[in-house]
Design an enzyme around this catalytic site. Structure first.
Site, PDB file in Angstrom:
ATOM      1  CD  GLU A  33     -35.818 -18.343 -15.341  1.00 30.60           C
ATOM      2  OE1 GLU A  33     -37.024 -18.325 -15.113  1.00 30.60           O
ATOM      3  OE2 GLU A  33     -34.969 -18.237 -14.442  1.00 30.60           O
TER       4      GLU A  33
ATOM      5  N   GLY B 171     -37.940 -10.434 -13.269  1.00 36.25           N
ATOM      6  CA  GLY B 171     -38.400  -9.498 -12.241  1.00 36.25           C
ATOM      7  C   GLY B 171     -38.422  -8.043 -12.685  1.00 36.25           C
TER       8      GLY B 171
ATOM      9  CB  SER C 235     -41.370 -10.136 -17.004  1.00 35.55           C
ATOM     10  OG  SER C 235     -40.466  -9.502 -16.132  1.00 35.55           O
TER      11      SER C 235
ATOM     12  CD  GLU D 195     -33.465 -14.567  -8.724  1.00 33.79           C
ATOM     13  OE1 GLU D 195     -33.890 -15.432  -7.936  1.00 33.79           O
ATOM     14  OE2 GLU D 195     -34.214 -13.912  -9.481  1.00 33.79           O
TER      15      GLU D 195
ATOM     16  CG  ASN E 228     -37.951 -19.955  -8.732  1.00 31.38           C
ATOM     17  OD1 ASN E 228     -37.927 -20.197  -7.525  1.00 31.38           O
ATOM     18  ND2 ASN E 228     -36.931 -19.406  -9.365  1.00 31.38           N
ATOM     19  CD1 TRP E 229     -43.955 -20.496  -5.802  1.00 31.02           C
ATOM     20  CD2 TRP E 229     -44.155 -21.133  -3.675  1.00 31.02           C
ATOM     21  NE1 TRP E 229     -45.100 -21.241  -5.701  1.00 31.02           N
ATOM     22  CE2 TRP E 229     -45.254 -21.650  -4.403  1.00 31.02           C
ATOM     23  CE3 TRP E 229     -44.072 -21.423  -2.302  1.00 31.02           C
ATOM     24  CZ2 TRP E 229     -46.254 -22.415  -3.810  1.00 31.02           C
ATOM     25  CZ3 TRP E 229     -45.069 -22.191  -1.715  1.00 31.02           C
ATOM     26  CH2 TRP E 229     -46.152 -22.677  -2.462  1.00 31.02           C
ATOM     27  CE  LYS E 230     -37.372 -15.684  -9.136  1.00 34.75           C
ATOM     28  NZ  LYS E 230     -36.885 -14.582  -9.949  1.00 34.75           N
TER      29      LYS E 230
ATOM     30  N   GLY F 207     -41.800 -16.617 -11.920  1.00 37.92           N
ATOM     31  CA  GLY F 207     -41.424 -16.093 -10.602  1.00 37.92           C
ATOM     32  C   GLY F 207     -42.611 -15.392  -9.955  1.00 37.92           C
ATOM     33  N   GLY F 208     -42.598 -14.070  -9.983  1.00 38.72           N
ATOM     34  CA  GLY F 208     -43.605 -13.255  -9.281  1.00 38.72           C
ATOM     35  C   GLY F 208     -45.041 -13.686  -9.527  1.00 38.72           C
TER      36      GLY F 208
ATOM     37  CG  HIS G 245     -32.884 -18.790 -10.928  1.00 37.97           C
ATOM     38  ND1 HIS G 245     -32.594 -17.467 -10.694  1.00 37.97           N
ATOM     39  CD2 HIS G 245     -34.140 -18.825 -11.432  1.00 37.97           C
ATOM     40  CE1 HIS G 245     -33.653 -16.734 -11.033  1.00 37.97           C
ATOM     41  NE2 HIS G 245     -34.599 -17.532 -11.477  1.00 37.97           N
TER      42      HIS G 245
HETATM   43  P1  13P Z   1     -40.191 -13.363 -12.792  1.00 35.15           P
HETATM   44  O1  13P Z   1     -41.307 -14.185 -13.406  1.00 35.15           O
HETATM   45  O2  13P Z   1     -40.563 -12.765 -11.472  1.00 35.15           O
HETATM   46  O3  13P Z   1     -39.628 -12.393 -13.774  1.00 35.15           O
HETATM   47  O4  13P Z   1     -39.024 -14.408 -12.453  1.00 35.15           O
HETATM   48  C1  13P Z   1     -38.649 -15.333 -13.401  1.00 35.15           C
HETATM   49  C2  13P Z   1     -37.762 -16.315 -12.767  1.00 35.15           C
HETATM   50  O5  13P Z   1     -36.661 -15.982 -12.361  1.00 35.15           O
HETATM   51  C3  13P Z   1     -38.258 -17.685 -12.613  1.00 35.15           C
HETATM   52  O6  13P Z   1     -37.244 -18.545 -12.246  1.00 35.15           O
END
Ligand code: 13P
Length: 257
Positions: A174, A180, A220, A104, A9-11, A241-242, A102
């Protein structure tokens, strides 16, 4: 047989140029390691921003097992929703999955369980597989209500689906406190919640369906910890994510499946 999945997930990251470099590098690596694309029960999914969705779908189209997801969709089929993207458009752009719920979206954009249920319906109607996210906040875990929170999220947004539709969903657990933050859930915490979710699925849909649905861990997750997290019997991969923004790191995670 349930699939093992790593989804990135590149956000709100990556221009199309950056995305193209990343995707080309990952699919080249996949093709070098697995001559004919990924093995049958494996999936790698890229979830780029909308601006790169169509190009990304074209880039992965001839690599077996590699798919594309949108990060969100609206619940309506079309209409006066300035700035929104519909499931129809996402499907037409070549994606097969869509992330729904998600944390967010839930916290920053105030999306509630009822709205997410509508999005799930629209996604399925348009032949998209929802990657449905659930998870508790730190406060909720500290109050020891994390199981209730996740159960309510699933009951109110997903469990209205009939058998043949729930089968097309992927669930991502999640924990919000792990997203993050660099603080991933322990393998025990992940397995405990994933087993809880699978048990809910079993009670509602029976053993065959519950053991067929992939449940991913997100928060993470990286090249260091992926193998031990994915080593749990109910953890079928990760929503990343990251660590999905760097080809080498993302590939390390894929190779941890
Ligand atoms: P991180 O891997 O950056 O913690 O993000 C997880 C995430 O929200 C994937 O959707």
């Amino acid at each position: 047989m349930r699939k093992k999945i790593v989804a990135g997930n590149w956000k709100m990251n990556m221009t199309s140029d950056e995305g193209r470099r990343l995707v080309k590098s990952v699919i080249m690596d996949i093709k070098e390691r697995f001559s004919n694309g990924l093995p049958e029960d494996y999936r790698v999914i890229f979830a780029p921003p909308f601006t790169f969705l169509e190009e990304c779908s074209k880039l992965v189209s001839n690599t077996k097992g590699v798919y594309v997801a949108a990060q969100n969709c609206h619940s309506a089929e079309k209409g006066a929703f300035t700035g929104e993207i519909s499931a129809v458009m996402i499907k037409a752009a070549g994606a097969d999955y869509v992330i729904i719920g998600h944390s967010e979206r839930r916290t920053i954009f105030a999306e509630n369980n009822a709205f997410l249920a509508q999005k799930v319906n629209t996604a399925i109607k348009n032949n998209l597989h929802p990657i449905f996210c659930c998870g508790e906040s730190l406060k909720e875990r500290e109050e020891n209500i994390h199981f209730n929170v996740v159960e309510t999220q699933l009951q109110e947004s997903l469990f209205h689906l009939p058998d043949h539709q729930i089968k097309s969903c992927v669930i991502a657990y999640e924990p919000v406190w792990a997203i993050g933050t660099g603080l991933n859930a322990s393998p025990e915490q992940a397995q405990e919640m994933h087993a809880f979710i699978r048990n809910l699925l079993m009670k509602k849909y029976g053993k065959a369906i519950s053991s067929d649905i992939s449940i991913l861990y997100g928060g993470s997750c990286n090249g260091e910890n992926a193998r031990v997290l994915f080593g749990n019997s109910d953890v079928d991969g990760g929503l990343i994510g990251g660590a999905s923004l760097k080809a080498v790191e993302f590939m390390r995670i894929i190779m941890s499946l």
